[in-house]
Design an enzyme around this catalytic site. Structure first.
Site, PDB file in Angstrom:
ATOM      1  N   GLY A   8      30.134  30.570   9.572  1.00 39.38           N
ATOM      2  CA  GLY A   8      29.002  30.424   8.651  1.00 39.38           C
ATOM      3  C   GLY A   8      27.720  30.828   9.336  1.00 39.38           C
ATOM      4  O   GLY A   8      27.586  30.676  10.564  1.00 39.38           O
ATOM      5  N   SER A   9      26.785  31.373   8.576  1.00 41.87           N
ATOM      6  CA  SER A   9      25.535  31.862   9.179  1.00 41.87           C
ATOM      7  C   SER A   9      24.378  31.774   8.188  1.00 41.87           C
ATOM      8  O   SER A   9      23.525  32.653   8.148  1.00 41.87           O
ATOM      9  CB  SER A   9      25.720  33.303   9.635  1.00 41.87           C
ATOM     10  N   GLY A  10      24.377  30.704   7.386  1.00 42.43           N
ATOM     11  CA  GLY A  10      23.232  30.471   6.508  1.00 42.43           C
ATOM     12  C   GLY A  10      22.116  29.817   7.308  1.00 42.43           C
ATOM     13  O   GLY A  10      22.029  29.989   8.539  1.00 42.43           O
ATOM     14  N   ASN A  11      21.289  29.044   6.643  1.00 44.76           N
ATOM     15  CA  ASN A  11      20.128  28.410   7.264  1.00 44.76           C
ATOM     16  C   ASN A  11      20.573  27.422   8.358  1.00 44.76           C
ATOM     17  O   ASN A  11      20.174  27.529   9.526  1.00 44.76           O
ATOM     18  CB  ASN A  11      19.356  27.709   6.140  1.00 44.76           C
ATOM     19  N   TRP A  12      21.445  26.503   8.023  1.00 44.75           N
ATOM     20  CA  TRP A  12      21.911  25.504   8.995  1.00 44.75           C
ATOM     21  C   TRP A  12      22.893  26.140   9.976  1.00 44.75           C
ATOM     22  O   TRP A  12      22.890  25.827  11.171  1.00 44.75           O
ATOM     23  CB  TRP A  12      22.523  24.330   8.247  1.00 44.75           C
ATOM     24  N   GLY A  13      23.715  27.043   9.495  1.00 45.74           N
ATOM     25  CA  GLY A  13      24.659  27.726  10.370  1.00 45.74           C
ATOM     26  C   GLY A  13      23.925  28.451  11.490  1.00 45.74           C
ATOM     27  O   GLY A  13      24.338  28.411  12.658  1.00 45.74           O
ATOM     28  N   LYS A 204      24.412  11.854  -0.502  1.00 45.82           N
ATOM     29  CA  LYS A 204      22.936  11.785  -0.512  1.00 45.82           C
ATOM     30  C   LYS A 204      22.333  12.954  -1.295  1.00 45.82           C
ATOM     31  O   LYS A 204      21.218  12.851  -1.799  1.00 45.82           O
ATOM     32  CB  LYS A 204      22.383  11.705   0.915  1.00 45.82           C
ATOM     33  N   ASN A 269      17.460  20.290  -2.451  1.00 46.67           N
ATOM     34  CA  ASN A 269      17.940  19.648  -3.687  1.00 46.67           C
ATOM     35  C   ASN A 269      16.768  19.003  -4.429  1.00 46.67           C
ATOM     36  O   ASN A 269      16.632  19.140  -5.637  1.00 46.67           O
ATOM     37  CB  ASN A 269      19.009  18.598  -3.356  1.00 46.67           C
ATOM     38  N   LYS A 297      21.984  27.883  -0.882  1.00 46.42           N
ATOM     39  CA  LYS A 297      22.729  27.251  -1.978  1.00 46.42           C
ATOM     40  C   LYS A 297      22.354  25.790  -2.150  1.00 46.42           C
ATOM     41  O   LYS A 297      22.152  25.064  -1.183  1.00 46.42           O
ATOM     42  CB  LYS A 297      24.243  27.357  -1.719  1.00 46.42           C
TER      43      LYS A 297
HETATM   44  N1  NAD Z   1      20.022  24.032   5.442  1.00 40.54           N
HETATM   45  C1  NAD Z   1      19.943  22.766   5.828  1.00 40.54           C
HETATM   46  O1  NAD Z   1      18.848  22.246   6.088  1.00 40.54           O
HETATM   47  C2  NAD Z   1      21.214  21.972   6.010  1.00 40.54           C
HETATM   48  C3  NAD Z   1      21.159  20.844   6.809  1.00 40.54           C
HETATM   49  C4  NAD Z   1      22.301  20.095   6.999  1.00 40.54           C
HETATM   50  C5  NAD Z   1      23.483  20.490   6.384  1.00 40.54           C
HETATM   51  N2  NAD Z   1      23.523  21.585   5.603  1.00 40.54           N
HETATM   52  C6  NAD Z   1      24.814  21.944   5.009  1.00 40.54           C
HETATM   53  O2  NAD Z   1      25.319  23.064   5.714  1.00 40.54           O
HETATM   54  C7  NAD Z   1      26.180  23.820   4.858  1.00 40.54           C
HETATM   55  C8  NAD Z   1      25.806  25.284   4.940  1.00 40.54           C
HETATM   56  O3  NAD Z   1      24.479  25.443   4.514  1.00 40.54           O
HETATM   57  P1  NAD Z   1      23.496  26.546   5.085  1.00 40.54           P
HETATM   58  O4  NAD Z   1      22.125  25.955   4.957  1.00 40.54           O
HETATM   59  O5  NAD Z   1      23.918  27.004   6.432  1.00 40.54           O
HETATM   60  O6  NAD Z   1      23.722  27.772   4.068  1.00 40.54           O
HETATM   61  P2  NAD Z   1      22.639  28.466   3.088  1.00 40.54           P
HETATM   62  O7  NAD Z   1      22.632  27.756   1.773  1.00 40.54           O
HETATM   63  O8  NAD Z   1      21.352  28.657   3.802  1.00 40.54           O
HETATM   64  O9  NAD Z   1      23.221  29.915   2.900  1.00 40.54           O
HETATM   65  C9  NAD Z   1      24.290  30.259   2.084  1.00 40.54           C
HETATM   66  C10 NAD Z   1      25.347  30.893   2.966  1.00 40.54           C
HETATM   67  O10 NAD Z   1      26.506  31.146   2.178  1.00 40.54           O
HETATM   68  C11 NAD Z   1      26.951  32.466   2.447  1.00 40.54           C
HETATM   69  N3  NAD Z   1      27.761  32.931   1.337  1.00 40.54           N
HETATM   70  C12 NAD Z   1      27.346  33.404   0.135  1.00 40.54           C
HETATM   71  N4  NAD Z   1      28.415  33.753  -0.613  1.00 40.54           N
HETATM   72  C13 NAD Z   1      29.518  33.452   0.139  1.00 40.54           C
HETATM   73  C14 NAD Z   1      30.911  33.563  -0.076  1.00 40.54           C
HETATM   74  N5  NAD Z   1      31.400  34.031  -1.226  1.00 40.54           N
HETATM   75  N6  NAD Z   1      31.753  33.172   0.902  1.00 40.54           N
HETATM   76  C15 NAD Z   1      31.289  32.673   2.067  1.00 40.54           C
HETATM   77  N7  NAD Z   1      29.970  32.536   2.340  1.00 40.54           N
HETATM   78  C16 NAD Z   1      29.105  32.930   1.376  1.00 40.54           C
HETATM   79  C17 NAD Z   1      25.676  33.234   2.674  1.00 40.54           C
HETATM   80  O11 NAD Z   1      25.930  34.435   3.341  1.00 40.54           O
HETATM   81  C18 NAD Z   1      24.923  32.242   3.547  1.00 40.54           C
HETATM   82  O12 NAD Z   1      25.334  32.338   4.870  1.00 40.54           O
HETATM   83  C19 NAD Z   1      26.048  23.205   3.464  1.00 40.54           C
HETATM   84  O13 NAD Z   1      27.139  22.341   3.243  1.00 40.54           O
HETATM   85  C20 NAD Z   1      24.778  22.387   3.549  1.00 40.54           C
HETATM   86  O14 NAD Z   1      24.799  21.262   2.692  1.00 40.54           O
HETATM   87  C21 NAD Z   1      22.409  22.349   5.421  1.00 40.54           C
END
Ligand code: NAD
Length: 348
Positions: A8-13, A204, A269, A297
Protein backbone atom coordinates in the site's frame (compact mmCIF):
# COMPACT_ATOMS: atom_id res chain seq x y z
CA UNK A 1 18.04 -10.26 8.76
CA UNK A 2 14.45 -9.12 8.48
CA UNK A 3 13.14 -7.76 5.19
CA UNK A 4 10.13 -5.46 5.09
CA UNK A 5 7.55 -4.78 2.38
CA UNK A 6 4.71 -2.28 2.65
CA UNK A 7 1.60 -3.37 0.78
CA UNK A 8 0.00 0.00 0.00
CA UNK A 9 1.20 3.52 -0.74
CA UNK A 10 -1.62 5.94 0.05
CA UNK A 11 -1.35 8.72 2.63
CA UNK A 12 -0.77 6.47 5.67
CA UNK A 13 1.05 3.84 3.64
CA UNK A 14 3.61 6.43 2.55
CA UNK A 15 4.08 7.75 6.09
CA UNK A 16 4.48 4.18 7.35
CA UNK A 17 7.18 3.66 4.70
CA UNK A 18 9.00 6.78 5.87
CA UNK A 19 8.84 5.76 9.56
CA UNK A 20 9.97 2.21 8.88
CA UNK A 21 12.74 3.21 6.47
CA UNK A 22 14.18 5.61 9.06
CA UNK A 23 14.50 2.62 11.41
CA UNK A 24 15.65 -0.18 9.07
CA UNK A 25 18.64 1.94 8.08
CA UNK A 26 19.70 2.13 11.73
CA UNK A 27 18.82 -1.35 12.99
CA UNK A 28 21.32 -4.14 12.34
CA UNK A 29 18.68 -6.92 12.29
CA UNK A 30 16.84 -5.37 9.30
CA UNK A 31 17.80 -4.99 5.66
CA UNK A 32 18.01 -1.28 4.84
CA UNK A 33 15.76 -1.55 1.80
CA UNK A 34 12.00 -1.21 2.31
CA UNK A 35 9.85 -2.16 -0.67
CA UNK A 36 6.57 -0.28 -1.11
CA UNK A 37 3.95 -1.73 -3.43
CA UNK A 38 2.30 1.03 -5.44
CA UNK A 39 -1.15 0.59 -6.97
CA UNK A 40 -0.11 2.08 -10.28
CA UNK A 41 -1.82 5.27 -11.37
CA UNK A 42 -1.27 7.69 -14.22
CA UNK A 43 -0.92 11.27 -13.03
CA UNK A 44 -2.68 14.15 -14.87
CA UNK A 45 0.57 14.96 -16.77
CA UNK A 46 0.74 11.36 -18.07
CA UNK A 47 3.57 10.21 -15.76
CA UNK A 48 3.30 6.94 -13.86
CA UNK A 49 3.12 7.42 -10.09
CA UNK A 50 5.80 4.78 -9.43
CA UNK A 51 8.27 6.48 -11.79
CA UNK A 52 7.74 9.82 -10.09
CA UNK A 53 8.22 8.30 -6.62
CA UNK A 54 11.47 6.73 -7.85
CA UNK A 55 12.72 10.00 -9.35
CA UNK A 56 11.71 12.36 -6.55
CA UNK A 57 11.61 10.07 -3.47
CA UNK A 58 8.18 11.57 -2.82
CA UNK A 59 4.66 10.23 -3.21
CA UNK A 60 3.50 13.33 -5.06
CA UNK A 61 -0.13 12.26 -5.09
CA UNK A 62 -0.71 10.99 -1.54
CA UNK A 63 2.06 12.63 0.51
CA UNK A 64 3.45 15.58 -1.45
CA UNK A 65 6.40 17.49 -0.06
CA UNK A 66 7.73 14.69 2.16
CA UNK A 67 10.83 12.64 1.33
CA UNK A 68 10.29 8.95 2.01
CA UNK A 69 13.94 8.01 2.51
CA UNK A 70 16.36 6.80 -0.16
CA UNK A 71 15.97 3.20 1.04
CA UNK A 72 12.26 3.11 0.11
CA UNK A 73 11.89 1.35 -3.25
CA UNK A 74 8.55 1.84 -5.03
CA UNK A 75 7.39 -1.26 -6.91
CA UNK A 76 4.18 -1.53 -8.98
CA UNK A 77 4.49 -5.34 -9.24
CA UNK A 78 2.73 -6.81 -6.18
CA UNK A 79 4.23 -10.29 -6.43
CA UNK A 80 7.74 -8.97 -6.92
CA UNK A 81 7.34 -6.52 -4.05
CA UNK A 82 6.48 -9.22 -1.49
CA UNK A 83 8.53 -12.19 -2.64
CA UNK A 84 11.62 -11.69 -0.41
CA UNK A 85 9.96 -10.12 2.62
CA UNK A 86 9.41 -11.84 5.96
CA UNK A 87 7.64 -8.78 7.43
CA UNK A 88 4.57 -7.58 5.51
CA UNK A 89 2.85 -4.32 6.42
CA UNK A 90 -0.69 -4.10 5.01
CA UNK A 91 -1.99 -0.57 4.59
CA UNK A 92 -4.62 -0.04 1.89
CA UNK A 93 -8.26 1.04 2.14
CA UNK A 94 -10.08 -2.03 3.48
CA UNK A 95 -12.30 -2.58 0.44
CA UNK A 96 -9.23 -3.63 -1.59
CA UNK A 97 -7.80 -6.10 0.90
CA UNK A 98 -9.74 -9.19 -0.16
CA UNK A 99 -8.59 -8.84 -3.78
CA UNK A 100 -4.99 -8.19 -2.69
CA UNK A 101 -4.98 -11.28 -0.44
CA UNK A 102 -6.28 -13.41 -3.31
CA UNK A 103 -3.46 -12.18 -5.50
CA UNK A 104 -0.88 -12.90 -2.78
CA UNK A 105 -2.08 -16.43 -1.98
CA UNK A 106 0.92 -18.76 -2.39
CA UNK A 107 3.21 -15.87 -3.42
CA UNK A 108 4.71 -14.91 -0.05
CA UNK A 109 7.40 -16.49 2.11
CA UNK A 110 6.06 -19.26 4.35
CA UNK A 111 7.83 -17.74 7.38
CA UNK A 112 6.31 -14.28 6.81
CA UNK A 113 4.60 -12.30 9.58
CA UNK A 114 1.99 -9.66 8.83
CA UNK A 115 0.75 -6.48 10.47
CA UNK A 116 -2.38 -4.67 9.39
CA UNK A 117 -2.74 -0.89 9.59
CA UNK A 118 -6.06 -1.20 7.77
CA UNK A 119 -9.18 0.16 9.45
CA UNK A 120 -12.38 -1.62 8.49
CA UNK A 121 -14.04 -5.01 8.33
CA UNK A 122 -15.33 -7.52 5.80
CA UNK A 123 -18.99 -8.45 6.06
CA UNK A 124 -20.34 -11.45 4.20
CA UNK A 125 -23.46 -13.57 4.55
CA UNK A 126 -21.45 -15.95 6.75
CA UNK A 127 -20.65 -13.14 9.18
CA UNK A 128 -18.19 -10.37 9.95
CA UNK A 129 -14.45 -10.81 9.69
CA UNK A 130 -11.73 -8.41 10.74
CA UNK A 131 -9.09 -7.56 8.13
CA UNK A 132 -6.30 -9.17 10.19
CA UNK A 133 -8.37 -12.40 10.19
CA UNK A 134 -8.85 -12.15 6.44
CA UNK A 135 -5.07 -11.80 6.02
CA UNK A 136 -4.31 -14.65 8.45
CA UNK A 137 -6.81 -17.03 6.92
CA UNK A 138 -6.10 -16.26 3.29
CA UNK A 139 -2.30 -16.10 3.51
CA UNK A 140 -1.87 -18.55 6.40
CA UNK A 141 0.35 -16.19 8.38
CA UNK A 142 0.22 -14.67 11.84
CA UNK A 143 -1.09 -11.10 11.63
CA UNK A 144 -0.85 -8.36 14.27
CA UNK A 145 -2.43 -4.91 13.97
CA UNK A 146 -1.26 -1.32 14.55
CA UNK A 147 -3.83 1.41 15.23
CA UNK A 148 -3.75 4.73 17.05
CA UNK A 149 -4.44 8.45 17.06
CA UNK A 150 -2.51 8.78 13.83
CA UNK A 151 -3.52 11.38 11.30
CA UNK A 152 -0.86 10.55 8.74
CA UNK A 153 0.08 14.09 7.68
CA UNK A 154 0.89 15.07 11.28
CA UNK A 155 3.20 12.08 11.73
CA UNK A 156 4.86 12.94 8.40
CA UNK A 157 5.73 16.30 10.00
CA UNK A 158 7.24 14.37 12.93
CA UNK A 159 4.72 15.71 15.44
CA UNK A 160 4.63 13.47 18.51
CA UNK A 161 1.99 10.76 18.62
CA UNK A 162 1.35 7.27 19.98
CA UNK A 163 0.13 3.98 18.53
CA UNK A 164 -0.92 0.57 19.82
CA UNK A 165 0.09 -2.80 18.41
CA UNK A 166 -2.36 -5.63 19.07
CA UNK A 167 -0.88 -9.12 18.93
CA UNK A 168 -2.34 -12.59 19.35
CA UNK A 169 0.25 -14.90 20.96
CA UNK A 170 3.62 -14.16 19.51
CA UNK A 171 5.08 -11.55 21.87
CA UNK A 172 8.47 -11.81 20.17
CA UNK A 173 6.96 -10.85 16.81
CA UNK A 174 5.11 -7.97 18.49
CA UNK A 175 8.38 -6.68 19.90
CA UNK A 176 9.95 -6.80 16.45
CA UNK A 177 7.06 -4.71 15.11
CA UNK A 178 7.47 -2.22 17.95
CA UNK A 179 11.18 -1.97 17.11
CA UNK A 180 10.33 -1.38 13.44
CA UNK A 181 7.78 1.41 14.01
CA UNK A 182 8.93 3.14 17.18
CA UNK A 183 10.71 6.50 16.83
CA UNK A 184 11.24 9.42 19.24
CA UNK A 185 8.13 11.07 17.79
CA UNK A 186 6.07 7.88 17.27
CA UNK A 187 5.66 6.04 20.55
CA UNK A 188 4.45 2.46 20.05
CA UNK A 189 3.28 0.05 22.75
CA UNK A 190 1.79 -3.45 22.44
CA UNK A 191 -1.19 -5.23 23.99
CA UNK A 192 -2.29 -8.84 23.62
CA UNK A 193 -5.69 -8.05 22.10
CA UNK A 194 -5.80 -8.07 18.29
CA UNK A 195 -9.58 -7.82 18.05
CA UNK A 196 -9.83 -5.04 20.65
CA UNK A 197 -7.25 -2.87 18.90
CA UNK A 198 -8.71 -3.54 15.45
CA UNK A 199 -12.31 -2.95 16.51
CA UNK A 200 -11.28 0.42 17.98
CA UNK A 201 -9.62 1.49 14.73
CA UNK A 202 -12.57 0.33 12.67
CA UNK A 203 -15.54 1.59 14.68
CA UNK A 204 -14.23 5.06 15.50
CA UNK A 205 -14.70 5.99 11.84
CA UNK A 206 -18.49 5.63 12.28
CA UNK A 207 -18.40 7.97 15.28
CA UNK A 208 -16.29 10.41 13.23
CA UNK A 209 -19.05 10.54 10.60
CA UNK A 210 -21.50 11.46 13.38
CA UNK A 211 -19.07 14.12 14.66
CA UNK A 212 -18.85 15.53 11.13
CA UNK A 213 -22.65 15.84 10.94
CA UNK A 214 -22.57 17.75 14.25
CA UNK A 215 -19.88 20.10 12.90
CA UNK A 216 -21.68 20.61 9.59
CA UNK A 217 -24.88 21.50 11.43
CA UNK A 218 -22.94 23.76 13.84
CA UNK A 219 -24.40 22.08 16.88
CA UNK A 220 -21.46 22.91 19.13
CA UNK A 221 -18.95 21.29 21.44
CA UNK A 222 -21.29 19.84 24.07
CA UNK A 223 -23.23 17.92 21.44
CA UNK A 224 -20.04 16.67 19.83
CA UNK A 225 -18.71 15.45 23.17
CA UNK A 226 -22.01 13.68 23.84
CA UNK A 227 -21.77 11.95 20.47
CA UNK A 228 -18.19 10.88 21.22
CA UNK A 229 -19.17 9.51 24.64
CA UNK A 230 -22.11 7.54 23.27
CA UNK A 231 -19.98 6.43 20.33
CA UNK A 232 -17.29 5.07 22.66
CA UNK A 233 -19.92 3.14 24.63
CA UNK A 234 -21.31 1.62 21.44
CA UNK A 235 -17.78 0.78 20.27
CA UNK A 236 -17.11 -1.07 23.53
CA UNK A 237 -20.46 -2.86 23.60
CA UNK A 238 -20.31 -3.94 19.94
CA UNK A 239 -16.71 -5.16 20.24
CA UNK A 240 -17.52 -7.22 23.34
CA UNK A 241 -20.59 -8.77 21.73
CA UNK A 242 -18.67 -9.78 18.63
CA UNK A 243 -15.44 -10.79 20.41
CA UNK A 244 -15.92 -11.56 24.12
CA UNK A 245 -12.12 -11.77 24.56
CA UNK A 246 -11.75 -8.01 23.91
CA UNK A 247 -10.27 -6.21 26.94
CA UNK A 248 -11.86 -2.99 28.21
CA UNK A 249 -8.39 -1.62 29.02
CA UNK A 250 -7.62 -1.57 25.26
CA UNK A 251 -10.14 1.26 24.82
CA UNK A 252 -7.90 3.47 26.96
CA UNK A 253 -4.83 2.92 24.79
CA UNK A 254 -3.94 5.17 21.85
CA UNK A 255 -6.01 2.97 19.52
CA UNK A 256 -9.13 3.63 21.62
CA UNK A 257 -10.14 6.90 23.15
CA UNK A 258 -7.18 8.86 21.72
CA UNK A 259 -7.90 7.79 18.14
CA UNK A 260 -11.61 8.48 18.67
CA UNK A 261 -10.85 12.04 19.80
CA UNK A 262 -8.39 12.83 17.00
CA UNK A 263 -10.69 11.41 14.33
CA UNK A 264 -13.66 13.39 15.61
CA UNK A 265 -11.63 16.63 15.79
CA UNK A 266 -9.75 16.31 12.49
CA UNK A 267 -9.56 13.55 9.92
CA UNK A 268 -11.17 12.89 6.60
CA UNK A 269 -14.36 11.14 7.76
CA UNK A 270 -15.32 14.12 9.90
CA UNK A 271 -14.46 16.53 7.09
CA UNK A 272 -16.56 14.85 4.40
CA UNK A 273 -19.49 14.21 6.78
CA UNK A 274 -19.48 17.90 7.75
CA UNK A 275 -19.72 18.84 4.06
CA UNK A 276 -22.56 16.31 3.61
CA UNK A 277 -24.52 17.88 6.47
CA UNK A 278 -23.83 21.45 5.29
CA UNK A 279 -25.32 20.48 1.93
CA UNK A 280 -28.39 19.02 3.65
CA UNK A 281 -27.57 15.53 2.34
CA UNK A 282 -28.15 16.72 -1.24
CA UNK A 283 -24.61 15.98 -2.48
CA UNK A 284 -23.61 12.33 -2.29
CA UNK A 285 -20.74 11.02 -0.19
CA UNK A 286 -19.09 9.68 -3.36
CA UNK A 287 -19.15 13.12 -4.96
CA UNK A 288 -17.82 14.86 -1.83
CA UNK A 289 -15.14 12.20 -1.32
CA UNK A 290 -13.84 12.71 -4.86
CA UNK A 291 -13.90 16.51 -4.50
CA UNK A 292 -12.44 16.85 -0.99
CA UNK A 293 -10.10 13.86 -0.67
CA UNK A 294 -8.55 13.79 -4.16
CA UNK A 295 -8.05 10.03 -4.43
CA UNK A 296 -7.87 9.27 -0.71
CA UNK A 297 -10.63 7.00 0.51
CA UNK A 298 -13.34 7.49 3.10
CA UNK A 299 -13.84 4.49 5.40
CA UNK A 300 -16.61 5.46 7.85
CA UNK A 301 -19.61 5.33 5.50
CA UNK A 302 -18.75 1.84 4.29
CA UNK A 303 -18.00 0.69 7.84
CA UNK A 304 -21.37 2.06 9.05
CA UNK A 305 -23.09 -0.03 6.36
CA UNK A 306 -21.05 -3.13 7.21
CA UNK A 307 -21.74 -2.78 10.93
CA UNK A 308 -25.45 -2.19 10.23
CA UNK A 309 -25.54 -5.49 8.31
CA UNK A 310 -24.12 -7.25 11.36
CA UNK A 311 -26.63 -5.48 13.63
CA UNK A 312 -29.60 -6.56 11.50
CA UNK A 313 -28.30 -10.12 11.05
CA UNK A 314 -27.87 -10.51 14.83
CA UNK A 315 -31.01 -8.61 15.92
CA UNK A 316 -28.94 -5.93 17.70
CA UNK A 317 -30.21 -2.79 15.90
CA UNK A 318 -32.05 -1.34 18.91
CA UNK A 319 -28.99 -1.68 21.12
CA UNK A 320 -26.89 0.57 18.85
CA UNK A 321 -28.93 3.69 18.04
CA UNK A 322 -25.93 5.87 17.14
CA UNK A 323 -24.34 3.36 14.74
CA UNK A 324 -27.79 2.74 13.21
CA UNK A 325 -28.55 6.44 12.81
CA UNK A 326 -25.20 7.11 11.13
CA UNK A 327 -25.99 4.35 8.64
CA UNK A 328 -29.51 5.69 8.05
CA UNK A 329 -28.28 9.25 7.46
CA UNK A 330 -25.33 8.29 5.29
CA UNK A 331 -27.50 6.08 3.11
CA UNK A 332 -30.07 8.87 2.63
CA UNK A 333 -32.86 7.31 4.69
CA UNK A 334 -32.79 10.15 7.26
CA UNK A 335 -31.72 13.81 7.06
CA UNK A 336 -28.45 14.86 8.78
CA UNK A 337 -30.45 16.67 11.49
CA UNK A 338 -31.64 13.25 12.74
CA UNK A 339 -28.18 12.70 14.24
CA UNK A 340 -29.35 13.81 17.71
CA UNK A 341 -32.80 12.25 17.53
CA UNK A 342 -31.52 8.77 18.37
CA UNK A 343 -30.77 10.11 21.85
CA UNK A 344 -34.21 9.18 23.20
CA UNK A 345 -33.64 5.60 22.11
CA UNK A 346 -30.16 5.26 23.67
CA UNK A 347 -30.06 2.73 26.47
CA UNK A 348 -26.32 3.00 27.01
N1 NAD B 1 -4.47 8.57 6.20
C1 NAD B 1 -4.51 8.47 7.52
O1 NAD B 1 -4.36 9.48 8.23
C2 NAD B 1 -4.68 7.12 8.16
C3 NAD B 1 -4.28 6.97 9.47
C4 NAD B 1 -4.42 5.74 10.09
C5 NAD B 1 -4.96 4.68 9.37
N2 NAD B 1 -5.34 4.84 8.09
C6 NAD B 1 -5.88 3.66 7.40
O2 NAD B 1 -4.89 3.20 6.50
C7 NAD B 1 -5.51 2.52 5.41
C8 NAD B 1 -4.94 3.03 4.11
O3 NAD B 1 -5.20 4.40 4.00
P1 NAD B 1 -4.24 5.43 3.26
O4 NAD B 1 -4.46 6.73 3.96
O5 NAD B 1 -2.85 4.91 3.20
O6 NAD B 1 -4.82 5.44 1.77
P2 NAD B 1 -5.45 6.68 0.95
O7 NAD B 1 -6.92 6.76 1.21
O8 NAD B 1 -4.63 7.90 1.16
O9 NAD B 1 -5.20 6.28 -0.55
C9 NAD B 1 -5.94 5.34 -1.27
C10 NAD B 1 -4.97 4.26 -1.73
O10 NAD B 1 -5.71 3.23 -2.36
C11 NAD B 1 -5.07 2.90 -3.58
N3 NAD B 1 -6.02 2.26 -4.47
C12 NAD B 1 -6.98 2.85 -5.23
N4 NAD B 1 -7.64 1.90 -5.93
C13 NAD B 1 -7.10 0.70 -5.56
C14 NAD B 1 -7.37 -0.64 -5.92
N5 NAD B 1 -8.34 -0.96 -6.78
N6 NAD B 1 -6.62 -1.62 -5.35
C15 NAD B 1 -5.65 -1.33 -4.46
N7 NAD B 1 -5.35 -0.07 -4.07
C16 NAD B 1 -6.07 0.93 -4.63
C17 NAD B 1 -4.52 4.21 -4.07
O11 NAD B 1 -3.52 4.01 -5.02
C18 NAD B 1 -3.96 4.76 -2.76
O12 NAD B 1 -2.71 4.22 -2.50
C19 NAD B 1 -7.02 2.73 5.57
O13 NAD B 1 -7.58 1.59 6.17
C20 NAD B 1 -7.11 3.89 6.54
O14 NAD B 1 -8.28 3.85 7.33
C21 NAD B 1 -5.20 6.03 7.46
Amino acid sequence: MNKVTIVGSGNWGSVAAKLIASNTIKLSNFHDEVRMWVFEETLPNGDKLTDVIKQTNENVKYLPGVKLGQNVVADPDLENAVKDANMLVFVTPHQFMEGICKRLDGKIRTDAEGISLVKGMEVKKEGASMISTLISNQLKINCSVLMGANIANEIAMQKFSEATIGYRENKEAAERWVQLFNTPYFNVTSVQDVEGVEMCGTLKNIVAIAAGFIDGLEMGNNTKSAIMRIGLKEMMAFSKLLFPSVKYSTFFESCGVADLITTCMGGRNRKVAAAYARNGGKRSFDELEAELLKGQKLQGVLTAKEVYEVLTARGWVERFPLFTTVYEISSGLLPPSAIVEFNNKSKL
